[in-house]
Scaffold this active site. Structure first.
Site, mmCIF file in Angstrom:
data_model
loop_
_atom_site.group_PDB
_atom_site.id
_atom_site.type_symbol
_atom_site.label_atom_id
_atom_site.label_comp_id
_atom_site.label_asym_id
_atom_site.label_seq_id
_atom_site.Cartn_x
_atom_site.Cartn_y
_atom_site.Cartn_z
ATOM 1 C CG ASP A 67 -1.805 1.586 -9.916
ATOM 2 O OD1 ASP A 67 -1.649 2.434 -10.806
ATOM 3 O OD2 ASP A 67 -2.586 1.740 -8.970
ATOM 4 C CG ASP A 136 -11.067 0.339 -1.668
ATOM 5 O OD1 ASP A 136 -10.327 1.311 -1.948
ATOM 6 O OD2 ASP A 136 -10.883 -0.803 -2.128
ATOM 7 C CG HIS A 138 -7.534 1.744 -3.581
ATOM 8 N ND1 HIS A 138 -8.353 0.908 -4.304
ATOM 9 C CD2 HIS A 138 -7.404 2.864 -4.346
ATOM 10 C CE1 HIS A 138 -8.684 1.490 -5.441
ATOM 11 N NE2 HIS A 138 -8.126 2.672 -5.493
ATOM 12 C CD GLU A 143 -8.361 -2.586 -3.875
ATOM 13 O OE1 GLU A 143 -8.601 -1.595 -3.176
ATOM 14 O OE2 GLU A 143 -8.882 -2.755 -4.990
HETATM 15 C C1 F6R Z 1 -4.399 4.702 -10.058
HETATM 16 C C2 F6R Z 1 -4.417 4.459 -8.623
HETATM 17 C C3 F6R Z 1 -5.682 4.398 -7.851
HETATM 18 C C4 F6R Z 1 -6.562 5.647 -8.059
HETATM 19 C C5 F6R Z 1 -7.840 5.562 -7.231
HETATM 20 C C6 F6R Z 1 -8.747 6.733 -7.475
HETATM 21 O O1 F6R Z 1 -3.077 4.697 -10.561
HETATM 22 O O2 F6R Z 1 -3.378 4.242 -8.095
HETATM 23 O O3 F6R Z 1 -5.376 4.289 -6.495
HETATM 24 O O4 F6R Z 1 -5.826 6.783 -7.707
HETATM 25 O O5 F6R Z 1 -8.516 4.381 -7.515
HETATM 26 O O6 F6R Z 1 -9.226 6.686 -8.782
HETATM 27 P P1 F6R Z 1 -10.078 7.892 -9.395
HETATM 28 O O7 F6R Z 1 -9.128 9.041 -9.524
HETATM 29 O O8 F6R Z 1 -10.528 7.387 -10.743
HETATM 30 O O9 F6R Z 1 -11.185 8.159 -8.456
#
Ligand code: F6R
Length: 257
Positions: A67, A136, A138, A143
């Site tokens: 992403d 959440d 994801h 989301e």
């Molecule tokens: C980032 C991504 C997100 C993160 C998730 C956890 O490329 O795809 O899904 O993996 O938001 O983020 P952290 O590791 O910062 O807790």
């Protein structure tokens, strides 16, 4: 789903890097799906270490990131393009032509997303996709409420994600509200999935996606549909699991010879 519980963040990172290393050694021209955020930083450090020790060659590896924020240029220090170069690509011998991060500045987002999907297919599909999980539930920026069949597209970020990611920006107001993200359907087509999570903050959501029902409200639960999904957690992130006997890998407590 194979759940592996490691002692702490360092052990989780080492284990994840070992899994990725084994894919690269088996298939030097493999396609790696990569993630950003706080969680994979340790895994990337371990991969860099393998490379510097001469144990891992990335010259033929192709990468696709999950992403990117819409509206951040590649030069912005919070863009995922910047993050990936800072935390991994600048320290290994990956060919810049083989690196793919969604373009957050694309003029025609829909056409870009279709192109991204086509590039993944042309490369032969992702061999192993590294994933983190949002609080959440994801994966990538899928989301709550995202279709489990979704493809690469633009997504509005959830309030919770904006709050969580504000720690990387000067203020919450600066966090972009939109992103380009691979879809859950895109992710499920990877040959192997590797989700990593650490810390108490992720304990509830890890119990939900591993032990709860498959639901678009927690898109990580779609991993239950995949034939080869590995989840590596540290003990804190695993602390709310209660249904099954999970495999605990404790390097430190290995009997000494
Ligand atoms: C980032 C991504 C997100 C993160 C998730 C956890 O490329 O795809 O899904 O993996 O938001 O983020 P952290 O590791 O910062 O807790």
């Amino acid at each position: 789903m194979e759940v592996i519980i490691m002692k702490d963040y360092n052990a989780m990172s080492k284990k994840a890097a070992e899994i990725i290393k084994s894919v690269v050694l088996r298939k030097p021209n493999c396609v790696l799906g990569l993630a950003t955020g706080g969680t994979p930083v340790g895994t990337y450090k371990e991969l860099i270490k393998f490379h510097k020790e001469g144990k891992l060659d990335f010259s033929k590896v192709i990468t696709f990131n999950l992403d990117e924020y819409i509206s951040l240029p590649k030069t912005h220090d919070q863009s995922y393009f910047y993050f990936m170069h800072d935390n991994l690509f600048n320290h290994i011998n990956v060919n810049p032509e083989n690196v793919h991060v969604p373009d957050g500045m694309a003029e025609d987002v829909e056409t870009f997303c279709k192109w991204y999907e086509d590039e993944i297919k042309k490369a032969g599909g992702v061999d192993v996709q590294l994933l983190g999980i949002g609080s959440d539930g994801h994966i990538a920026f899928n989301e709550p409420g995202s279709s489990l069949a979704s493809r690469t597209r633009m997504k509005t970020l959830d309030e919770q994600t904006i709050k969580d990611n504000a720690r990387f920006f000067k203020s919450e107001a600066e966090v972009p509200r939109y992103a380009i993200t691979m879809g859950v359907g895109t992710i499920l087509e990877s040959k192997e999935l590797l989700l990593i999570a650490n810390g108490k903050k992720k304990a509830d959501v890890c119990a939900e996606f591993i032990e709860g029902p498959i639901t678009s409200q927690i898109t990580a639960s779609a991993l239950q549909l995949h034939p080869k999904a590995i989840v590596v957690l540290d003990e804190e992130a695993a602390s709310k699991l209660k249904k099954y006997n999970y495999y605990k890998w404790v390097y430190e407590n290995k009997p000494k010879k």
